[in-house]
Enzyme design. Structure first.
Site: not given
Length: 367
Positions: A200, A327
């Site tokens: 850029c 979990c």
């Protein structure tokens, strides 16, 4: 095509966070459950520049519970045209410092910062434990390294690039849910097809377009985490800012990619609560990979608490014997089990997680 959510939701939000995110709670098809999924999620953002800035702002504001922000650069005055996290007073200071500040000013997000350049040697360790990775880097060499790490980890990669007045955005994922084709960076840009890409600083970039693309990438991450909408997996959005036009093109595995041999993930044994208890009595270790905020409400008697990210980063924490991974609902446990099996461990999961254990009315002890 819609995909299942990546993250199990937290049990509840605290009152302050529920009030802060109230406009999400009333969104049709999103609501409280999706917000609690965001609060349980961990997103890694690589690059705190033009794309990474709006990504971090959007995800912190959205209520993502854990952010890892990776960038080794300092703020330059020319960054301020597009890198909206940083201020004039930040010039000369690490980008990750201002990234942490703005994220923590917006929300309760836990913010980790890594001031290192991503390389092939460290990428997998940096990204382990994240549910989603967002690539906001500015060189194609780094993008290939990030893509390779996500491919090896099986982590979805939300990807975007901006140059001049043009942009692209998509999602890559090497291990999507069954029935969904894997799409990788090399399907869009085959190796050695890119050549030298101008930076850029050489050709310029429209600052406002960086914000548009960053917001789009943050939205893709939110969709993957919550299972809302249809992610850009298998599709590329192409933006032409000068014409005010966005187009979409399909992205499918290339012929070479379709013929590559990717070993399937090993099947993980799914144990009922009774079978998990029997395995524990026979010497297996039950490992609870939930976060401390979850396990503080109680764990299975005799279980060992190792949060998912720690276990993924260091599988040796599981020890040498058989393990049963737990979990809340099962998704994080499967991910941990796959990582342990790949590291040579014997691992199974509690099917349905703590939700199933509670229904079975097994003993849960105070933490």
């Amino acid at each position: 095509m819609p995909l299942p959510p990546l993250v199990d939701p937290l049990d509840m939000l605290d009152a302050d966070e529920a009030a802060r995110t109230a406009r999400h709670a009333i969104l049709a098809g999103f609501g409280d459950v999706a917000q609690r999924r965001l609060a349980a999620a961990h997103v890694a953002v690589i690059g705190a520049g033009g794309i990474g800035s709006p990504v971090v702002l959007a995800l912190a504001a959205a209520g993502v519970g854990e952010l890892t922000i990776i960038d080794d650069d300092d703020v330059e005055v020319s960054n301020l045209q597009r890198q909206i996290m940083h201020r004039r007073s930040d010039v000369g200071h690490p980008k990750v410092d201002s990234a942490r500040r703005v994220a923590q000013d917006l929300s309760q997000s836990v913010v980790h910062t890594v001031r290192e350049r991503v390389t092939a040697a460290n990428a997998s360790a940096m990204l382990a434990g994240a549910h989603v990775v967002i690539d906001g880097t500015d060189t194609f060499e780094t993008r290939e390294v990030v893509a390779a790490a996500c491919e090896s980890l099986g982590t979805p990669l939300v990807w975007g690039v901006v140059q001049e007045f043009h942009a692209q955005a998509t999602v890559f994922w090497s291990s999507p849910p069954p029935g969904t084709p894997a799409v990788l960076l090399r399907d869009l840009y085959p190796p050695e097809s890119v050549g030298t890409v101008p930076s850029c600083s050489e050709v310029g970039v429209l600052g406002s377009l960086c914000m548009q693309v960053g917001a789009l990438l943050a939205t893709e991450a939110i969709k993957l985490i919550t299972g809302t909408g249809e992610p850009l997996l298998g599709r590329v959005v192409i933006i032409d800012a000068l014409r005010g036009r966005s187009d979409e093109v399909p992205l499918r595995p290339s012929t070479a990619a379709a013929n590559r041999h990717t070993p399937p993930l090993p099947l993980v044994a799914q144990l009922t609560p009774v079978e998990a208890l029997t395995a524990q009595q026979a010497g297996a270790t039950i490992i609870d990979v939930r976060e401390p905020s979850e396990t503080s409400a109680g764990i299975i008697a005799g279980a060992t608490r190792i949060p998912l990210q720690q276990l993924l980063q260091n599988p040796s924490l599981a020890g040498t014997g058989a393990v049963v991974i737990v979990c809340k609902g099962g998704m994080r446990a499967e991910r941990a089990a796959h990582a342990l099996i790949a590291a040579g461990h014997s691992a199974s999961v509690l099917e349905g997680g703590m939700d199933a254990w509670s229904v079975a009315q097994r003993e849960v002890v105070p933490a």
